[in-house]
Design an enzyme around this catalytic site. Structure first.
Site, PDB file in Angstrom:
ATOM      1  N   GLU A  65     -26.701-107.524 -35.980  1.00 44.66           N
ATOM      2  CA  GLU A  65     -25.554-107.184 -36.598  1.00 44.66           C
ATOM      3  C   GLU A  65     -25.698-106.696 -37.908  1.00 44.66           C
ATOM      4  O   GLU A  65     -26.474-107.555 -38.720  1.00 44.66           O
ATOM      5  CB  GLU A  65     -24.665-108.380 -36.376  1.00 44.66           C
ATOM      6  CG  GLU A  65     -24.039-108.650 -34.895  1.00 44.66           C
ATOM      7  CD  GLU A  65     -22.854-109.421 -34.656  1.00 44.66           C
ATOM      8  OE1 GLU A  65     -22.134-109.615 -35.828  1.00 44.66           O
ATOM      9  OE2 GLU A  65     -22.501-109.748 -33.542  1.00 44.66           O
ATOM     10  N   ASP A  76     -24.380-112.150 -27.680  1.00 46.31           N
ATOM     11  CA  ASP A  76     -23.983-113.427 -28.268  1.00 46.31           C
ATOM     12  C   ASP A  76     -22.478-113.640 -28.043  1.00 46.31           C
ATOM     13  O   ASP A  76     -22.009-114.646 -28.070  1.00 46.31           O
ATOM     14  CB  ASP A  76     -24.247-113.697 -29.704  1.00 46.31           C
ATOM     15  CG  ASP A  76     -23.577-113.101 -30.840  1.00 46.31           C
ATOM     16  OD1 ASP A  76     -22.929-111.863 -30.204  1.00 46.31           O
ATOM     17  OD2 ASP A  76     -23.518-112.966 -31.843  1.00 46.31           O
ATOM     18  N   SER A  77     -21.934-112.597 -27.230  1.00 54.27           N
ATOM     19  CA  SER A  77     -20.625-112.663 -26.811  1.00 54.27           C
ATOM     20  C   SER A  77     -20.731-113.728 -25.661  1.00 54.27           C
ATOM     21  O   SER A  77     -19.472-114.077 -25.297  1.00 54.27           O
ATOM     22  CB  SER A  77     -20.116-111.439 -26.145  1.00 54.27           C
ATOM     23  OG  SER A  77     -21.083-110.884 -25.319  1.00 54.27           O
ATOM     24  N   ASP A  99     -29.577-110.349 -28.213  1.00 51.95           N
ATOM     25  CA  ASP A  99     -28.836-110.326 -29.483  1.00 51.95           C
ATOM     26  C   ASP A  99     -29.307-111.514 -30.322  1.00 51.95           C
ATOM     27  O   ASP A  99     -29.223-112.531 -29.939  1.00 51.95           O
ATOM     28  CB  ASP A  99     -27.332-110.545 -28.909  1.00 51.95           C
ATOM     29  CG  ASP A  99     -26.289-109.837 -29.945  1.00 51.95           C
ATOM     30  OD1 ASP A  99     -26.765-109.149 -30.978  1.00 51.95           O
ATOM     31  OD2 ASP A  99     -25.135-110.073 -29.766  1.00 51.95           O
ATOM     32  N   GLU A 157     -18.955-100.686 -33.110  1.00 49.05           N
ATOM     33  CA  GLU A 157     -18.151-101.430 -32.443  1.00 49.05           C
ATOM     34  C   GLU A 157     -16.659-101.171 -33.309  1.00 49.05           C
ATOM     35  O   GLU A 157     -16.787-101.298 -34.622  1.00 49.05           O
ATOM     36  CB  GLU A 157     -18.494-102.889 -32.457  1.00 49.05           C
ATOM     37  CG  GLU A 157     -17.449-103.729 -31.712  1.00 49.05           C
ATOM     38  CD  GLU A 157     -17.765-105.106 -31.266  1.00 49.05           C
ATOM     39  OE1 GLU A 157     -19.057-105.514 -31.340  1.00 49.05           O
ATOM     40  OE2 GLU A 157     -16.769-106.062 -30.693  1.00 49.05           O
ATOM     41  N   LYS A 210     -31.338-106.957 -30.887  1.00 53.85           N
ATOM     42  CA  LYS A 210     -30.080-106.310 -31.642  1.00 53.85           C
ATOM     43  C   LYS A 210     -29.744-107.053 -32.759  1.00 53.85           C
ATOM     44  O   LYS A 210     -29.673-108.388 -32.927  1.00 53.85           O
ATOM     45  CB  LYS A 210     -29.062-106.220 -30.828  1.00 53.85           C
ATOM     46  CG  LYS A 210     -27.881-105.722 -31.326  1.00 53.85           C
ATOM     47  CD  LYS A 210     -26.617-105.212 -30.691  1.00 53.85           C
ATOM     48  CE  LYS A 210     -25.726-106.185 -30.071  1.00 53.85           C
ATOM     49  NZ  LYS A 210     -24.964-106.954 -31.064  1.00 53.85           N
TER      50      LYS A 210
HETATM   51  O1  KIV Z   1     -22.517-109.693 -28.117  1.00 55.72           O
HETATM   52  C1  KIV Z   1     -22.245-108.733 -27.474  1.00 55.72           C
HETATM   53  O2  KIV Z   1     -21.892-108.756 -26.187  1.00 55.72           O
HETATM   54  C2  KIV Z   1     -22.299-107.411 -28.348  1.00 55.72           C
HETATM   55  C3  KIV Z   1     -21.805-106.109 -27.712  1.00 55.72           C
HETATM   56  C4  KIV Z   1     -20.029-106.370 -27.367  1.00 55.72           C
HETATM   57  C5  KIV Z   1     -21.951-105.022 -28.376  1.00 55.72           C
HETATM   58  O3  KIV Z   1     -22.490-107.343 -29.359  1.00 55.72           O
END
Ligand code: KIV
Length: 280
Positions: free
Chosen positions: A131, A50-51, A99, A198, A129
């Protein structure tokens, strides 16, 4: 080409087996060209993070990224991997992880399964993934029991930026360190196949890595993790100033600007298009 000759993706099981054997190389990717670069270069895992809210959409945080957007970007990456699979020229393709965006997995178990399930069924991801939130182990158990592999994410969790009071190193005191140790053990017990760490101090990352049999993937967590992950645009120098934990392997924005500047100069000077780019 028959499916027998297609290059296979690394599986979550295959990724787990790499712990203790060799460092696991992971990157984010958000579209077809970035996925081709990552896969051809040989990363073991691509995360559609989600970056994308920061590096693709230009937001200050990741909170505005929606499930639909995340799904869209996952399909672009999946398409690149499918094409490479048919090409058959690579030995192994990366594992593809999506994510789960802010507020998409901790309302009800049914919503978590439905949203995560879409990442696999529609997006082509092999895993999601999550968080950290309180109770992340119970979401992880719900998803893994539904057949959806889960990668955890501990330490700095950007979706909680307003609770954490900024993007700062986590787990500095012994109480916080003990909490993270307990959470990573719970994640493993709940069925997570790997955990991102992280922005945690390197000694704590080493303790967390030693505490579990699943791989830890670090970002700003020092060299003792089982693997490393970076944001594609940060590594290539394509975004704004990168945080301290990033190593830039290219000043990409500068190179792109030079190329675009050369194109502008050619057009203005009548050098482009030349004979080679024109037709009889
Ligand atoms: O959203 C993302 O790209 C991440 C990575 C930096 C691990 O969570």
């Amino acid at each position: 080409m028959s499916s027998l000759h297609q290059t296979k993706r690394l599986t979550t099981r295959g990724l787990r087996k790499l712990k203790g054997k060799r460092p696991i190389c992971c990157l984010t990717a958000y579209d077809h060209p970035s996925a081709l670069v990552c896969a051809r270069a040989g990363v073991e895992l691509i995360l559609v993070g989600d970056s994308l809210g920061n590096v693709v959409q230009g937001r200050d945080d990741t909170l505005g990224v929606t499930l639909e957007q995340l799904l869209y970007h996952t399909t672009l990456v999946d398409r690149a991997l499918q094409q490479l699979a048919h090409g058959g020229s690579l030995e192994r393709l990366p594992l593809l992880v999506a994510d789960l965006p802010f507020l998409t997995f901790h309302t009800t178990p049914a919503a978590a399964v439905a949203n995560a399930g879409r990442c696999l069924a529609e997006g082509g991801a092999q895993a999601v993934k999550l968080e950290w939130r309180p109770g992340i182990d119970s979401y992880t158990r719900t998803l893994t029991e539904a057949g959806i592999p889960v990668m955890g994410h501990l330490g700095l969790t950007p979706q909680a930026v307003h609770q954490l009071g900024g993007y700062r190193v986590q787990g500095r005191g012994e109480t916080d360190a003990e909490l993270l140790l307990s959470e990573i053990r719970k994640l493993e017990a709940a069925g997570a196949f790997a955990v991102v760490l992280e922005l945690v101090p390197r000694e704590l990352a080493a303790r967390l890595t030693a505490a579990v049999d699943i791989p830890t993937i670090g970002i700003g967590a020092g060299p003792s993790c089982d693997g490393q992950i970076l944001v594609f645009h940060d590594l290539l120098g394509l975004g704004n100033a990168a945080p301290r934990h990033v190593k830039r392997y290219l000043e990409g924005a500068e190179l792109f600007e030079q190329a675009v500047g050369a194109y502008i100069a050619d057009v203005r000077e009548g050098k482009f298009p030349g004979a080679e780019q024109s037709f009889e």
